[in-house]
Design a protein around this motif. Structure first.
Motif, PDB file in Angstrom:
ATOM      1  N   LEU A  23       0.806  -1.219   0.000  1.00 46.35           N
ATOM      2  CA  LEU A  23       0.000   0.000   0.000  1.00 46.35           C
ATOM      3  C   LEU A  23       0.844   1.275   0.000  1.00 46.35           C
ATOM      4  O   LEU A  23       0.328   2.357  -0.268  1.00 46.35           O
ATOM      5  CB  LEU A  23      -0.921   0.020   1.230  1.00 46.35           C
ATOM      6  CG  LEU A  23      -1.970  -1.072   1.300  1.00 46.35           C
ATOM      7  CD1 LEU A  23      -2.657  -1.050   2.659  1.00 46.35           C
ATOM      8  CD2 LEU A  23      -2.971  -0.938   0.167  1.00 46.35           C
ATOM      9  N   LEU A  44      -6.548   5.593  -0.348  1.00 48.92           N
ATOM     10  CA  LEU A  44      -6.022   4.423   0.355  1.00 48.92           C
ATOM     11  C   LEU A  44      -7.092   3.346   0.471  1.00 48.92           C
ATOM     12  O   LEU A  44      -6.805   2.158   0.317  1.00 48.92           O
ATOM     13  CB  LEU A  44      -5.493   4.815   1.739  1.00 48.92           C
ATOM     14  CG  LEU A  44      -4.906   3.695   2.594  1.00 48.92           C
ATOM     15  CD1 LEU A  44      -3.847   2.889   1.841  1.00 48.92           C
ATOM     16  CD2 LEU A  44      -4.341   4.267   3.885  1.00 48.92           C
ATOM     17  N   ARG A  47      -7.137   1.549  -2.745  1.00 46.03           N
ATOM     18  CA  ARG A  47      -5.990   0.640  -2.877  1.00 46.03           C
ATOM     19  C   ARG A  47      -6.217  -0.631  -2.062  1.00 46.03           C
ATOM     20  O   ARG A  47      -5.916  -1.737  -2.530  1.00 46.03           O
ATOM     21  CB  ARG A  47      -4.693   1.338  -2.448  1.00 46.03           C
ATOM     22  CG  ARG A  47      -4.256   2.407  -3.427  1.00 46.03           C
ATOM     23  CD  ARG A  47      -2.791   2.805  -3.320  1.00 46.03           C
ATOM     24  NE  ARG A  47      -2.312   3.160  -2.009  1.00 46.03           N
ATOM     25  CZ  ARG A  47      -2.288   4.386  -1.494  1.00 46.03           C
ATOM     26  NH1 ARG A  47      -2.766   5.398  -2.182  1.00 46.03           N
ATOM     27  NH2 ARG A  47      -1.797   4.598  -0.289  1.00 46.03           N
TER      28      ARG A  47
END
Length: 66
Positions: A23, A44, A47
């Motif tokens: 990540l 995020l 992801r």
């Protein structure tokens, strides 16, 4: 916000360090997300969803009453 990040990470056989590396975040960030102390940014969250092969809604759910 509740999440299934730890469950999904374990399903893939990843350690917190490995997930953090994928990540591009710190292990502490992964720990904080898993424990619900930190809500990730939208990029995020996307992801995480991509890594887990799930939708954001499958990983993150609002807590009751919110």
């Amino acid at each position: 916000m509740q999440n299934t990040v730890a469950v999904e990470r374990q399903r893939l056989g990843l350690s917190q360090v490995q997930l953090a590396a994928v990540l591009g975040v710190s292990r502490q960030t992964v720990i904080s997300i898993e424990k619900g102390r930190f809500d990730p940014s939208l990029p995020l969250a996307f992801r995480l969803a991509a890594v887990f092969g799930r939708s954001i809604e499958e990983i993150f759910t609002p807590e009751a009453g919110n």
